[in-house]
Enzyme design. Structure first.
Site, mmCIF file in Angstrom:
data_model
loop_
_atom_site.group_PDB
_atom_site.id
_atom_site.type_symbol
_atom_site.label_atom_id
_atom_site.label_comp_id
_atom_site.label_asym_id
_atom_site.label_seq_id
_atom_site.Cartn_x
_atom_site.Cartn_y
_atom_site.Cartn_z
ATOM 1 N N GLY A 1 0.822 -1.216 0.000
ATOM 2 C CA GLY A 1 0.000 0.000 0.000
ATOM 3 C C GLY A 1 0.844 1.247 0.000
ATOM 4 O O GLY A 1 2.065 1.172 0.121
ATOM 5 N N ASN A 2 0.189 2.372 -0.158
ATOM 6 C CA ASN A 2 0.880 3.662 -0.090
ATOM 7 C C ASN A 2 0.479 4.366 1.187
ATOM 8 O O ASN A 2 -0.654 4.206 1.655
ATOM 9 C CB ASN A 2 0.457 4.549 -1.269
ATOM 10 C CG ASN A 2 1.184 4.183 -2.530
ATOM 11 O OD1 ASN A 2 1.647 3.059 -2.691
ATOM 12 N ND2 ASN A 2 1.270 5.138 -3.434
ATOM 13 N N ARG A 3 1.384 5.150 1.718
ATOM 14 C CA ARG A 3 1.068 5.883 2.943
ATOM 15 C C ARG A 3 0.108 7.018 2.614
ATOM 16 O O ARG A 3 0.321 7.770 1.667
ATOM 17 C CB ARG A 3 2.345 6.469 3.541
ATOM 18 C CG ARG A 3 3.298 5.418 4.033
ATOM 19 C CD ARG A 3 4.490 6.060 4.697
ATOM 20 N NE ARG A 3 4.120 6.763 5.904
ATOM 21 C CZ ARG A 3 4.949 7.543 6.585
ATOM 22 N NH1 ARG A 3 6.179 7.736 6.153
ATOM 23 N NH2 ARG A 3 4.555 8.141 7.687
#
Ligand code: CTP
Length: 402
Positions: free
Chosen positions: A209-211
């Site tokens: 995932g991306n932050r």
């Protein structure tokens, strides 16, 4: 938990008339209507209702002069943040000062600096109200776009009666609602906002995932709501939040986000693509948890570029806002390149060096427009950036009213 400002902001200006005590009730009713009220009395009005009363009722510090407590909110910030300025009661002298463009106390300075609607509620003795000087001043203000609520006729403080009574609170609230309705520039328009990060599962436990906390996208959704838009938030993985008035669609993966977006964009006027979309996903999902001994590599496939896909079917009257998170030198230049490559109307490029910005309430970056304009932000509140982005979307949609 992401929190939102309590409501729309009203500056309640109070002039030195006996009706100042009735403005206490007005303040309460404005709060009931969802407004956050900052009271700015003239110094002489404090003879009628004192600072302590206003501070207790509004829950905020009360100042009358520009030079008081300049480290807190300045007149310009006050003028900017105000959705509406209501001056009640407006005395003959206060009306004269505003009409002649004076800026000799905090209230008149705020009125001069604001671009928001201003409602004047005159209240005074009939002799003063009907005096040609006062009438000429009111005409001047009317011609400049100020809203003026005619006073009631009836018994006055002394024995006499006539025109000049402070209107019933309900009448003032009615007028406030009418002005807000008219000032809602995105009424009848639909804005789609994507926010948060996408989550691409490896197995039932792990994911790529991306932050992203979702804060910036939600601040934009909030500001669009304030402007009367119908707002759809396609929400990836975010911090917890509750925002009433939006249509919220929760998604996990980039593919889900893309599918929902395709449907929602059909009748939308603007797209704000604030989501942090994972660029790749595992090529297959393991239904059983992978033993860590076998977890030496994960093969990936590219995710769709959602924004690029949406741009291909973009209608000429739709406005797109893209985001870019960059690190290192030349943030602005990297942003400019993306603005053109992505084919968006506006792009907010933010500096995320050393993990800055994520989950914070403040952001630093540059908003770039394809017309060549730009706005820089340094440790700015995300709602302030949201307000600017929504204002520029309104401008691009050609909805700016005078
Ligand atoms: N975006 C998207 N779909 C993706 C990836 C990003 O729609 N699969 C959107 C983001 O929501 C954002 C913008 O594209 O509005 C970011 O642009 P992008 O070029 O993807 O930024 P980076 O991921 O930073 O690109 P790069 O790694 O190439 O610098």
């Amino acid at each position: 938990m992401i929190t939102f400002p309590r409501g729309r902001q009203v500056v309640l200006g109070v002039g030195a008339g006996i009706a100042a005590y009735k403005a206490c009730d007005l303040l309460r009713r404005l709060q009931d209507d969802g407004f956050e009220v900052t009271v700015v009395p003239t110094s002489s009005s404090l003879n009628f209702v004192g600072k302590a009363t206003w501070e207790a009722l509004s829950g905020q510090e009360v100042k009358t002069e520009v030079w008081e407590g300049t480290q807190s909110v300045s007149h310009v910030a006050l003028a900017d943040a105000a959705d509406l300025v209501v001056i009640a009661p407006a005395t003959a002298d206060l009306i004269a000062r505003i009409a002649s463009g004076r800026a000799d106390d905090l209230l008149t300075t705020t009125v001069l600096a604001t671009t928001s609607p201003v409602l004047i509620v005159p209240s005074m003795h009939p002799g003063m109200y009907l005096n040609l000087a006062t009438q000429a001043n009111l005409e001047t203000l009317n011609a400049r776009g100020f809203h003026i609520l005619e006073p009631d006729t009836g018994r006055l403080t002394g024995k006499d009666s006539g025109i000049g009574r402070f209107p019933e609170t309900a009448r003032i609230i009615g007028k406030v609602r009418e002005i807000k309705e008219r000032a809602a520039r995105l009424k009848g328009r639909k804005v789609v906002v994507t926010t948060g990060g996408t989550m691409e599962s490896i197995d039932p436990v792990r994911f790529i995932g991306n932050r992203s906390s979702g804060r910036q996208g939600l601040a934009i959704a909030f500001e669009a709501l304030r402007e009367g838009a119908e707002v759809t938030v396609i929400s990836g993985i975010t911090e917890e939040y509750e925002l009433s008035g939006i249509k919220r669609i929760d998604v996990k993966t980039a593919e889900e986000m893309q599918n929902v977006l395709e449907v929602e964009m059909k009748d939308a006027d603007a797209l704000v693509m604030a989501a942090a979309v994972a660029d790749a996903r595992p090529d297959k999902f393991a239904a059983e948890k992978i033993n860590k001994g076998e977890l030496s590599e994960i093969s990936l496939v590219k995710n769709p570029d959602i924004l690029a896909g949406a741009t291909k079917v973009k209608k000429s009257n739709q406005i797109f806002v893209g985001f870019a998170a960059e690190t290192g030198d030349g943030i602005r230049e990297k942003g400019l390149k993306k603005l053109h490559n992505k084919g968006v109307d506006l792009l907010y490029v933010t500096d995320v060096s050393h993990g800055k910005v994520f989950g914070e309430t403040e952001t630093s970056g540059v908003l770039l427009s394809k017309r060549g304009a730009e706005w820089g932000f340094t440790s700015a509140d995300k709602f302030e950036v949201g307000r600017r982005i929504v204002a520029e979307v309104i401008e691009e949609l050609g909805l700016v009213n005078g």
